[in-house]
Write a protein that holds these residues in place. Structure first.
Motif, short mmCIF file in Angstrom:
data_model
loop_
_atom_site.label_atom_id
_atom_site.label_comp_id
_atom_site.label_asym_id
_atom_site.label_seq_id
_atom_site.Cartn_x
_atom_site.Cartn_y
_atom_site.Cartn_z
N ILE A 55 0.82 -1.21 0.00
CA ILE A 55 0.00 0.00 0.00
C ILE A 55 0.85 1.27 0.00
O ILE A 55 1.82 1.37 0.75
CB ILE A 55 -0.93 0.03 1.22
N SER A 56 0.45 2.23 -0.81
CA SER A 56 0.88 3.61 -0.67
C SER A 56 -0.37 4.46 -0.50
O SER A 56 -1.46 4.08 -0.95
CB SER A 56 1.68 4.09 -1.89
N ILE A 57 -0.21 5.61 0.17
CA ILE A 57 -1.37 6.43 0.53
C ILE A 57 -1.25 7.81 -0.12
O ILE A 57 -0.19 8.43 -0.09
CB ILE A 57 -1.47 6.57 2.06
N GLU A 58 -2.37 8.25 -0.70
CA GLU A 58 -2.47 9.59 -1.28
C GLU A 58 -1.39 9.89 -2.31
O GLU A 58 -0.72 10.92 -2.28
CB GLU A 58 -2.44 10.66 -0.17
N ARG A 59 -1.23 8.98 -3.26
CA ARG A 59 -0.29 9.22 -4.35
C ARG A 59 -1.06 9.63 -5.60
O ARG A 59 -2.22 9.26 -5.80
CB ARG A 59 0.53 7.96 -4.65
N GLY A 60 -0.39 10.38 -6.45
CA GLY A 60 -0.98 10.76 -7.72
C GLY A 60 -1.00 9.58 -8.68
O GLY A 60 0.04 8.96 -8.92
N LEU A 61 -2.16 9.26 -9.20
CA LEU A 61 -2.32 8.15 -10.12
C LEU A 61 -2.46 8.71 -11.54
O LEU A 61 -3.43 9.42 -11.84
CB LEU A 61 -3.56 7.33 -9.75
N PRO A 62 -1.49 8.43 -12.43
CA PRO A 62 -1.54 9.03 -13.77
C PRO A 62 -2.61 8.38 -14.65
O PRO A 62 -2.94 7.20 -14.49
CB PRO A 62 -0.14 8.76 -14.33
N GLU A 63 -3.14 9.17 -15.56
CA GLU A 63 -4.06 8.62 -16.54
C GLU A 63 -3.30 7.73 -17.52
O GLU A 63 -2.15 8.00 -17.86
CB GLU A 63 -4.77 9.75 -17.29
N PHE A 64 -3.95 6.69 -17.96
CA PHE A 64 -3.35 5.80 -18.96
C PHE A 64 -3.27 6.54 -20.29
O PHE A 64 -4.25 7.07 -20.79
CB PHE A 64 -4.20 4.54 -19.12
N GLY A 65 -2.05 6.60 -20.82
CA GLY A 65 -1.85 7.27 -22.10
C GLY A 65 -1.49 8.74 -22.00
O GLY A 65 -1.07 9.34 -22.98
N ASP A 66 -1.66 9.32 -20.81
CA ASP A 66 -1.30 10.74 -20.62
C ASP A 66 -0.85 10.92 -19.18
O ASP A 66 -1.62 11.37 -18.32
CB ASP A 66 -2.47 11.66 -20.95
N GLU A 67 0.39 10.56 -18.89
CA GLU A 67 0.87 10.53 -17.52
C GLU A 67 1.15 11.92 -16.96
O GLU A 67 1.52 12.04 -15.78
CB GLU A 67 2.12 9.64 -17.43
N GLU A 68 0.96 12.96 -17.75
CA GLU A 68 1.08 14.31 -17.22
C GLU A 68 -0.12 14.67 -16.36
O GLU A 68 -0.07 15.60 -15.55
CB GLU A 68 1.24 15.32 -18.35
N ILE A 69 -1.23 13.96 -16.53
CA ILE A 69 -2.43 14.20 -15.74
C ILE A 69 -2.50 13.15 -14.64
O ILE A 69 -2.56 11.95 -14.92
CB ILE A 69 -3.70 14.14 -16.60
N CYS A 70 -2.47 13.59 -13.38
CA CYS A 70 -2.51 12.67 -12.24
C CYS A 70 -3.70 12.99 -11.34
O CYS A 70 -4.14 14.14 -11.26
CB CYS A 70 -1.22 12.76 -11.42
N HIS A 71 -4.19 11.96 -10.66
CA HIS A 71 -5.32 12.11 -9.75
C HIS A 71 -4.95 11.48 -8.41
O HIS A 71 -4.56 10.30 -8.37
CB HIS A 71 -6.57 11.43 -10.31
N ASN A 72 -5.08 12.24 -7.34
CA ASN A 72 -4.82 11.68 -6.02
C ASN A 72 -5.94 10.74 -5.63
O ASN A 72 -7.12 11.08 -5.74
CB ASN A 72 -4.70 12.79 -4.97
N VAL A 73 -5.58 9.54 -5.16
CA VAL A 73 -6.55 8.56 -4.67
C VAL A 73 -6.12 8.14 -3.27
O VAL A 73 -4.97 8.29 -2.88
CB VAL A 73 -6.65 7.34 -5.61
N GLU A 74 -7.09 7.60 -2.51
CA GLU A 74 -6.80 7.25 -1.13
C GLU A 74 -5.67 6.23 -1.01
O GLU A 74 -4.71 6.40 -0.26
CB GLU A 74 -8.06 6.70 -0.43
N PHE A 75 -5.79 5.14 -1.76
CA PHE A 75 -4.81 4.06 -1.65
C PHE A 75 -4.45 3.52 -3.03
O PHE A 75 -5.32 3.40 -3.90
CB PHE A 75 -5.36 2.89 -0.81
N THR A 76 -3.18 3.22 -3.22
CA THR A 76 -2.74 2.46 -4.39
C THR A 76 -1.98 1.24 -3.89
O THR A 76 -1.29 1.30 -2.87
CB THR A 76 -1.85 3.30 -5.31
N LEU A 77 -2.11 0.13 -4.59
CA LEU A 77 -1.40 -1.10 -4.26
C LEU A 77 -0.40 -1.38 -5.36
O LEU A 77 -0.77 -1.42 -6.55
CB LEU A 77 -2.37 -2.27 -4.10
#
Length: 375
Positions: free
Chosen positions: A53-75
């Motif tokens: 688990i990582s917490i509150e990381r920016g998750l990039p859009e597929f195909g356009d990694e310049e756009i990121c979205h913070n989500v609660e948890f990433t695995l």
């Protein structure tokens, strides 16, 4: 004491905990949103996924990694795990932990020197980021086994295999549901659809999945393709299983009675879970309002975080008073079957929470070193 609705429970918190605030009910609602995140985090821990688990990381859009979205948890794929015997030599800083790991841990990493796994006030940072580069994260957690407590330092690959978002919107006075509910649903739906290599397409009224691997495009019925990706032994780059967790019947309704907001989310997430009113109510009642002596430290951390003149919040998914953390780990370990019963699975249909746990563990245990060379 039990509560007929989350709205009634929110009013109890408004009067008992947040009466000193400018908008007590809204403050109580934000705290309930934090509870949803905490329940989700400690559920994932109890499933054996803490090191991923990582917490509150920016998750990039597929195909356009310049756009990121913070989500609660990433695995994230686990590439290596180091275990250090825990010693209560506070503060446990990034520098101290990296020093124990050795010089190799410093190479090519940007150290997060200001981060502390445990600070001088006995506050723990869950999924404490120690260092990172463009491929790898070094994340520390405090874990317990039969021999005592250890610091786990996970070497995670940057790109996650799953993400989890929590959504809750409170009901304002005089309203039947939160006015921002549909906007929250649209936000969650957009992130769920745009951050994975598995694309959702509709053909003749049916949902299909589209994925491209090694230059070959594959289209199959969505549920069938998703099941194949999760259970295939071969890891798939840039695939991110999307999991949404929503709560409060007043806004989202139920699995049998989906409103527009719930339908938007169910059509967008790979998995959509509903944390029932009864489950959230039991968590708040048993741990925060009327705890037994063993869980009194949880209540104390909660109350101290929201009292008038408070300096810092020590009861969140990210930062939590260590004794409260230990008590929560014990509570989830002892009551895991009951806690799993707090959730309804909205989508995929005819699946259980056990199926989700199995899917996540299957993803976690794939041979990621075959596709990611991070030496």
């Amino acid at each position: 004491m039990s509560y007929q609705s989350i709205d009634s429970l929110q009013n109890v918190l408004k009067n008992d905990v947040f009466s000193h605030t400018k908008d007590a009910k809204k403050a109580a609602g934000r705290a309930l949103g934090t509870m949803v995140e905490i329940i989700t985090y400690y559920l994932l821990r109890e499933w054996g996924l803490c090191d991923y688990i990582s917490i509150e990381r920016g998750l990039p859009e597929f195909g356009d990694e310049e756009i990121c979205h913070n989500v609660e948890f990433t695995l994230h794929p686990l590439l290596n795990l180091s275990k250090i015997k825990f010693e209560d030599n506070y503060p446990l800083t990034t520098s101290k932990i990296i020093k124990v790991l050795g010089e190799d841990a410093k190479e090519s990493f940007s150290l997060k020197k200001s981060n502390k796994l445990i600070d001088t006030n006995n506050v723990l940072r869950n999924s404490c980021l120690l260092a990172e580069n463009d491929k790898v994260l070094l994340v520390a957690n405090l874990c317990r086994n039969k021999d005592g407590q250890y610091i786990h330092v996970a070497k995670q690959y940057h790109s996650p295999f799953a993400m989890v978002e929590c959504k809750r919107v409170g009901v304002e006075e005089g309203c039947k549901k939160g006015p921002q509910t549909i906007e929250k649903a649209k936000q969650g739906a957009y992130v769920a659809q745009m951050t994975s290599s598995l694309q959702k397409v509709w053909l003749d009224g049916q949902r299909y999945g589209l994925i491209c691997e090694d230059g070959v495009t594959l289209i199959k019925p969505y549920d069938k393709l998703l099941n194949e990706i999760v259970n295939n032994d071969k890891p798939l780059k840039k695939f991110t299983l999307s999991i949404g967790v929503v709560s409060n019947h007043g806004n989202w309704f139920t699995a049998e009675n989906k409103n527009k907001e719930m339908k938007v989310l169910a059509n967008s997430y790979d998995w959509l879970l509903f944390l029932t009113d009864a489950g959230l109510s039991e968590f708040v009642t048993s741990l925060l309002l009327n705890p037994n002596s063993k869980h009194q430290v949880v209540k104390e951390a909660f109350i101290s975080s929201y009292k008038e003149g408070k300096k810092t919040n020590v009861f969140t998914k990210t930062k939590i008073e260590k004794d409260a953390h230990d008590a929560l780990c014990g509570y989830f370990s002892k009551n895991i079957e009951k806690i799993e019963g707090w959730f309804n699975v909205i989508t995929p249909e005819h699946c259980s929470l056990h199926n989700l746990k199995t899917a996540l563990l299957n993803m976690a245990h794939k041979k990621w070193e075959e596709v990611y060379d991070c030496r």
